[in-house]
Design an enzyme around this catalytic site. Structure first.
Site, PDB file in Angstrom:
ATOM      1  N   ARG A  51     -20.719  43.534  -0.808  1.00 33.47           N
ATOM      2  CA  ARG A  51     -21.742  43.466  -1.852  1.00 33.47           C
ATOM      3  C   ARG A  51     -21.115  43.299  -3.241  1.00 33.47           C
ATOM      4  O   ARG A  51     -21.481  42.406  -4.000  1.00 33.47           O
ATOM      5  CB  ARG A  51     -22.578  44.752  -1.802  1.00 33.47           C
ATOM      6  CG  ARG A  51     -23.700  44.844  -2.754  1.00 33.47           C
ATOM      7  CD  ARG A  51     -24.298  46.238  -2.655  1.00 33.47           C
ATOM      8  NE  ARG A  51     -24.154  46.767  -1.303  1.00 33.47           N
ATOM      9  CZ  ARG A  51     -25.009  46.563  -0.332  1.00 33.47           C
ATOM     10  NH1 ARG A  51     -26.091  45.856  -0.549  1.00 33.47           N
ATOM     11  NH2 ARG A  51     -24.790  47.062   0.862  1.00 33.47           N
ATOM     12  N   THR A  52     -20.157  44.147  -3.556  1.00 37.31           N
ATOM     13  CA  THR A  52     -19.541  44.099  -4.885  1.00 37.31           C
ATOM     14  C   THR A  52     -18.794  42.779  -5.080  1.00 37.31           C
ATOM     15  O   THR A  52     -18.874  42.152  -6.129  1.00 37.31           O
ATOM     16  CB  THR A  52     -18.578  45.291  -5.053  1.00 37.31           C
ATOM     17  OG1 THR A  52     -19.292  46.494  -4.782  1.00 37.31           O
ATOM     18  CG2 THR A  52     -18.029  45.368  -6.456  1.00 37.31           C
ATOM     19  N   LYS A  80       2.418  43.048   3.808  1.00 38.77           N
ATOM     20  CA  LYS A  80       3.880  42.910   3.944  1.00 38.77           C
ATOM     21  C   LYS A  80       4.608  43.954   3.125  1.00 38.77           C
ATOM     22  O   LYS A  80       5.830  43.910   3.010  1.00 38.77           O
ATOM     23  CB  LYS A  80       4.313  41.523   3.481  1.00 38.77           C
ATOM     24  CG  LYS A  80       3.713  40.388   4.275  1.00 38.77           C
ATOM     25  CD  LYS A  80       4.111  39.050   3.641  1.00 38.77           C
ATOM     26  CE  LYS A  80       3.285  37.913   4.217  1.00 38.77           C
ATOM     27  NZ  LYS A  80       3.355  36.721   3.384  1.00 38.77           N
ATOM     28  N   ARG A 101     -10.533  45.804  -6.192  1.00 44.89           N
ATOM     29  CA  ARG A 101     -10.973  47.020  -5.494  1.00 44.89           C
ATOM     30  C   ARG A 101      -9.814  47.513  -4.646  1.00 44.89           C
ATOM     31  O   ARG A 101      -9.137  46.723  -3.990  1.00 44.89           O
ATOM     32  CB  ARG A 101     -12.170  46.727  -4.606  1.00 44.89           C
ATOM     33  CG  ARG A 101     -12.747  48.005  -4.017  1.00 44.89           C
ATOM     34  CD  ARG A 101     -13.971  47.698  -3.229  1.00 44.89           C
ATOM     35  NE  ARG A 101     -14.698  48.878  -2.869  1.00 44.89           N
ATOM     36  CZ  ARG A 101     -15.862  49.220  -3.395  1.00 44.89           C
ATOM     37  NH1 ARG A 101     -16.404  48.499  -4.331  1.00 44.89           N
ATOM     38  NH2 ARG A 101     -16.486  50.287  -2.969  1.00 44.89           N
ATOM     39  N   HIS A 129     -15.992  53.505 -10.657  1.00 47.86           N
ATOM     40  CA  HIS A 129     -16.628  52.246 -10.276  1.00 47.86           C
ATOM     41  C   HIS A 129     -17.495  51.822 -11.459  1.00 47.86           C
ATOM     42  O   HIS A 129     -18.728  51.869 -11.393  1.00 47.86           O
ATOM     43  CB  HIS A 129     -17.469  52.469  -9.010  1.00 47.86           C
ATOM     44  CG  HIS A 129     -17.931  51.210  -8.335  1.00 47.86           C
ATOM     45  ND1 HIS A 129     -17.609  49.945  -8.799  1.00 47.86           N
ATOM     46  CD2 HIS A 129     -18.704  51.019  -7.235  1.00 47.86           C
ATOM     47  CE1 HIS A 129     -18.162  49.042  -8.003  1.00 47.86           C
ATOM     48  NE2 HIS A 129     -18.826  49.668  -7.053  1.00 47.86           N
TER      49      HIS A 129
END
Lengths: 304, 142
Positions: A51-52, A80, A101, A129
């Site tokens: 969604r974000t 990695k 994020r 957030h």
């Protein structure tokens, strides 16, 4: 160069300006359709949040820009063993702005210390957030016409809900705000948030049952109460229905109540409530795209 | 108990009882070749019991770090066998690489070579916060 890591990085004036820009974008989308022509947004999602991420990508596309990035750590060099700081320094060579994020708290702070382009924190674990909070603020302004003189009910899991903590901190800066904190004892707002409210001289009350207070609210912000958060099954059974918003409870609410939810919801709002005009949560998701457009413009320093 | 007085160096006094070895490690006193005396559990009118460290050499000391570890200590600067200065320490606004954040969800737990930074959030309550995850750490009581 500015980054957005925490909602408190922005002054009230800057937030007001972002909200004004977002409202203007909604009213005149064509005026903004090419302001980011030739610019690239990188969405670095070290954990999935569809969604974000889509909201950020849609925002950049509507401004005329392009997007690149990854949607989970396994498809990035993080798998990695590359550090976050190295990743953003490399991506900063390809993109003009980054939305990131990350599951680890404070990752955007570390990244911003070396990143050559602006970083937007799109959520760092259970910590910050800020674009969700900006979304909430725009929603309140659009739905209620103001950001002051409001009684705001916050319902559900108030202990672990970062959106709730962030919203309390952000709204505490406006005048005549009163919070009604509706939660089971186990999931009350943490002490440090209450200390902040005392410091800011913001009034609040704590209650256990939504039915007792729903008629007094201008805004009802719902969050999910998870069964596993309760210490004993008896309390969960006793209280679970108190935190489910249904049409019966909506009958007790004001005609101009605004119901919000950061989404995704599970069962804390009955689907029957969706058709009630007071249910603002899907409009809230739409506002999220517009406020992100305003934010991208601000951090890139572009104007219509 | 008699400990020789020092000629040039420091007497770090009023260390909370039991904490002298922590200071010893942070100040890297084991790398010096001068005389160092650590007195533990000395009687103190003010504190009941206290620790004292005597260093018989003037060495560069990170006073900020010392203030972070124990802001209540007093540092006497000795030259020519006499005290020439008495330093009162204060908690620094920011400390780097003195302690580690214990929050398992903090980026500083996994990111390579990231400085461990803490900023003073509340001087009165002696609370520091991790620069990254903002987890609060309360320093010891007076």
């Amino acid at each position: 160069m500015r980054h957005l890591i925490d909602i408190l990085d922005l002054t009230i004036e800057e937030i007001d300006q972002l909200i004004e820009t977002a409202e203007d974008i909604m009213a005149n989308p064509a005026k903004y359709a090419h302001v980011c022509d030739g610019k690239k947004l990188a969405t670095l999602f070290f954990e999935p949040s569809t969604r974000t991420r889509l909201s950020f990508e849609a925002a950049m596309m509507e401004l005329g820009g392009n997007v690149l990035g990854f949607s989970e750590a396994s498809s990035s060099s993080a798998s990695k063993g590359e550090s976050v700081c190295d990743t953003v320094q490399v991506v900063g060579c390809y993109a003009d702005i980054i939305a990131m994020r990350h599951p680890k708290e404070g990752a955007p702070v570390a990244a911003a210390s070396v990143c050559p382009v602006p970083i937007i924190n799109a959520g760092d674990g259970g910590h910050n957030h800020p674009t969700q909070t900006l979304t909430d603020l725009l929603t309140i302004r659009k739905e209620k016409g103001r950001l002051n003189q409001l009684v705001i009910g916050l319902c559900g899991d108030l202990q672990f809900g970062r959106t709730v903590h962030s919203l309390i901190n952000a709204m505490s800066r406006y005048k005549s705000i009163r919070f009604v904190l509706i939660s089971p004892n186990e999931l009350k707002v943490p002490e440090y948030i209450k200390e902040n409210m005392h410091r800011d001289k913001v009034s609040y009350m704590e209650v256990e049952r939504l039915e007792d207070v729903i008629g007094t609210l201008d805004i009802l912000y719902m969050t999910r109460v998870q069964r596993e958060r309760f210490f004993n099954e008896a309390d969960y059974v006793r209280l679970k229905d108190s935190y489910i918003l249904d049409t019966e409870k909506m009958k007790m609410a004001r005609k101009d109540l605004c119901v919000m939810h950061p989404l995704p919801r599970v069962n804390e709002i009955s689907r029957a409530v969706d058709s009630d005009p007071r249910a603002a949560y899907f409009r809230q998701a739409m506002y999220g795209k517009y406020i992100r457009e305003a934010l991208i413009m601000k951090l890139l320093g572009v104007e219509a | 108990m008699n400990i020789d007085s020092i000629q040039n160096g420091y007497v770090i006094d009023h260390i909370k009882a039991g904490r002298s070895m922590e200071l010893y490690r942070h100040l890297k006193l084991d790398s010096l070749d001068c005389s160092i005396a650590i007195i533990q559990n000395a009687k103190s009118e003010r504190m009941g019991r206290k620790d004292i460290i005597k260093i018989d050499q003037e060495i560069p000391i990170d006073w900020d770090m010392l203030g972070y570890i124990d802001p209540d200590v007093t540092v006497n600067v000795i030259r020519g066998g006499k005290r020439v200065e008495k330093k009162q320490l204060k908690m620094p606004d920011r400390v780097v690489n003195v302690m580690r954040c214990k929050n398992p969800r903090c980026i500083s737990q996994v990111e390579h070579e990231l400085d461990q930074i803490f900023t003073l959030a509340d001087r009165e309550k002696r609370v520091y916060r991790c620069h990254y995850c903002e987890t609060a750490y309360k320093r010891s009581e007076k």
